[in-house]
Design an enzyme around this catalytic site. Structure first.
Site, PDB file in Angstrom:
ATOM      1  CG  HIS A 137      48.670   4.604  29.950  1.00 16.40           C
ATOM      2  ND1 HIS A 137      49.166   3.178  29.707  1.00 16.40           N
ATOM      3  CD2 HIS A 137      47.259   4.254  30.559  1.00 16.40           C
ATOM      4  CE1 HIS A 137      47.916   2.437  29.513  1.00 16.40           C
ATOM      5  NE2 HIS A 137      47.064   2.628  30.140  1.00 16.40           N
ATOM      6  CG  ASP A 214      48.966   8.277  24.770  1.00 17.24           C
ATOM      7  OD1 ASP A 214      47.864   8.280  24.351  1.00 17.24           O
ATOM      8  OD2 ASP A 214      49.363   7.784  25.755  1.00 17.24           O
ATOM      9  CD  GLN A 217      42.033   8.600  28.965  1.00 10.70           C
ATOM     10  OE1 GLN A 217      40.638   9.061  28.997  1.00 10.70           O
ATOM     11  NE2 GLN A 217      42.042   7.453  29.233  1.00 10.70           N
ATOM     12  CE  LYS A 240      42.012   4.176  26.632  1.00 14.38           C
ATOM     13  NZ  LYS A 240      41.750   3.648  27.921  1.00 14.38           N
ATOM     14  CB  CYS A 378      48.005   1.974  33.229  1.00 12.93           C
ATOM     15  SG  CYS A 378      47.036   0.245  32.887  1.00 12.93           S
TER      16      CYS A 378
HETATM   17  C1  LIG Z   1      46.758   8.105  28.028  1.00 10.95           C
HETATM   18  C2  LIG Z   1      46.632   6.587  27.692  1.00 10.95           C
HETATM   19  N1  LIG Z   1      47.501   6.160  26.779  1.00 10.95           N
HETATM   20  C3  LIG Z   1      47.489   4.847  26.433  1.00 10.95           C
HETATM   21  C4  LIG Z   1      46.417   3.987  26.815  1.00 10.95           C
HETATM   22  C5  LIG Z   1      46.339   2.568  26.258  1.00 10.95           C
HETATM   23  O1  LIG Z   1      45.259   2.530  25.593  1.00 10.95           O
HETATM   24  P1  LIG Z   1      44.869   1.266  25.011  1.00 10.95           P
HETATM   25  O2  LIG Z   1      44.826   0.068  26.083  1.00 10.95           O
HETATM   26  O3  LIG Z   1      43.559   1.164  24.207  1.00 10.95           O
HETATM   27  O4  LIG Z   1      45.873   0.677  24.069  1.00 10.95           O
HETATM   28  C6  LIG Z   1      45.539   4.456  27.955  1.00 10.95           C
HETATM   29  C7  LIG Z   1      44.427   3.589  28.235  1.00 10.95           C
HETATM   30  O5  LIG Z   1      43.941   3.713  29.333  1.00 10.95           O
HETATM   31  C8  LIG Z   1      45.581   5.820  28.258  1.00 10.95           C
HETATM   32  O6  LIG Z   1      44.663   6.427  29.025  1.00 10.95           O
END
Ligand SMILES: Cc1ncc(COP(=O)(O)O)c(C=O)c1O
Length: 420
Positions: A137, A214, A217, A240, A378
């Site tokens: 992401h 990270d 998900q 999430k 993203c």
């Molecule tokens: C794999 C992953 N990392 C990071 C993020 C960023 O999360 P946030 O916007 O809640 O900070 C997302 C959001 O879709 C994501 O799917």
């Protein structure tokens, strides 16, 4: 878990997991969209909230609202206790060793920026290397690029294969004496790939390289145990995982967090301030400057209580059934191509048509009450890797059903009718 083929009859066979019961806990699932029952398949973007979380937020503002850590009055003590209790629930939920390893942040994005700016700026220098993968992401790419610009480090990218899996031999090849941190998604938001993160961590640790995972998900689908994974940092977002927006968590191993300077300055993160010198507070408060998202933290605690009461083996089995049924059903649609066919997947089904843009797919599905995400999610480098501008993405949670997948399939047939 590999999505084994499921016929509709097999998929619908009664199981222990009572999805109809669970759905009653989520009031929004009763909504009608354009006169049709909502089919919410955009859980990767944000999940829906159970009544217990909504009630916790409401209770906080009705009965506990007060600033924390500062007051001696009753309400402040009550709010502080509720907020700190949420921290302990998070610690148990991911099996961290201590509360001080749980830093409240705004979400995954802020957690990664914190590590990049606090750890990265202090322990990386010109010529050092940072490893990410090709399926990250943007929030696990851009903070590292910013750090590279600041200290003169280099970003190295582990490629992915055509199924959307990390090429482990390339990862092994990229690890070297210059590598100073590895930062990789546990589950890909665009492809659904479950990454073999334990192996990623083990290989990095053989060279004493710290690893950030990270988990944005992963936490809604997989029981995460940070000690078993052995990672140094683990980042995730409350919204999430059925909790409120605006709150998330950075887990960090205490030894590393102790060595890291504060990320932001302000109230609460200090023990003594004079104009000559400021002494910083102990963990975790050193990283929590200013008034935090108090209700959000408490609401996240309520989400964790809710999740803890579910049988996770049943949840996994149910989600696996829905994903594998959806994979089979969509694969049978003429002209539809699934992007992301890894052996181990969780919660995500991305797809494209050669002649229909993902936004058109999303717009027509919306008219049927079906919420999917259309775009680059993203994760533009993933789109570039697969040579597509965008995908339509159905992302599932445990409250989704086989019948909802049938609605999605009928909706896709309507898309094809409209676009010939
Ligand atoms: C794999 C992953 N990392 C990071 C993020 C960023 O999360 P946030 O916007 O809640 O900070 C997302 C959001 O879709 C994501 O799917």
């Amino acid at each position: 878990m590999k999505a084994a083929p499921q016929t509709r009859d097999q998929a619908l066979r009664p199981r222990d997991f009572d999805v109809a019961r669970v759905r009653q806990d989520f009031p929004i699932l009763n909504e009608k969209i354009h006169g049709k029952p909502l089919v919410y398949f955009d859980n990767g973007a944000t999940s829906q909230k159970p009544q217990a979380v909504i009630d916790a937020l409401s209770h906080y503002y009705c009965a506990e609202n007060s600033n924390i850590h500062r007051g001696v009055h009753h309400l402040s003590e009550q709010a502080t206790a509720a907020y700190e209790a949420a921290r302990s629930k998070i610690r148990d939920f991911i099996n961290a060793r201590a509360d001080k390893e749980i830093i409240f942040v705004r979400g995954t994005t802020e957690a990664i920026n914190l590590v990049a700016q606090s750890y990265g700026r202090n322990f990386l220098k010109a010529g050092d290397e940072i490893i990410v993968s090709a399926m990250e992401h943007h929030s696990n790419i851009v903070p590292w690029q910013m750090l590279c610009e600041q200290v003169g480090a280099k970003l190295r990218v582990v490629p992915i294969n055509h199924d959307g899996e990390i090429v482990m031999d390339e990862y092994r090849r990229l690890l070297n004496d210059k590598t100073k941190i590895v930062s990789i998604a546990h589950v890909s938001n665009a492809l659904g790939t479950i990454v073999p993160v334990k192996e990623i961590v083990t290989l990095a640790h053989e060279r004493s390289i710290p690893v950030l995972l990270d988990g944005a998900q992963a936490v809604p689908h997989i029981k995460v145990d940070v000690q078993a994974l052995g990672c140094d940092f683990y980042a995730f977002s409350g919204h999430k995982m059925f909790g409120p927006t605006g709150v998330g968590v950075l887990y960090g191993r205490a030894e590393l967090l102790e060595k890291m300077p504060p990320y932001q300055g302000g109230g609460d993160m200090i023990s003594l301030v004079t104009f000559e010198k400021t002494h910083y507070n102990v963990l975790p408060y050193k990283f929590e400057a200013g008034t935090p998202h108090i209700s959000g933290g408490i609401g996240l605690g309520a989400a964790i209580d809710y999740l803890t009461n579910l049988d996770w083996d049943q949840v996994r089995a149910h989600e696996h059934r829905v994903l594998s049924y959806a994979t089979e059903a969509l694969s049978a649609i003429h002209g539809l191509r699934i992007i992301g066919t890894a052996r181990e997947k969780a919660g995500v089904l991305s797809f494209v048509f050669d002649h229909v843009h993902a936004h058109d797919v999303g717009t027509i599905l919306d008219q049927e009450g079906v919420a999917v995400r259309a775009g680059h999610h993203c994760a533009m480098p993933v789109m570039q890797r697969f040579g597509v501008p965008a995908t339509a993405r159905a992302s599932f949670a445990f409250y989704n059903t086989i019948e909802e997948v049938d609605v999605l399939v009928r909706g896709i047939h309507r898309v094809l009718k409209v676009f010939g």
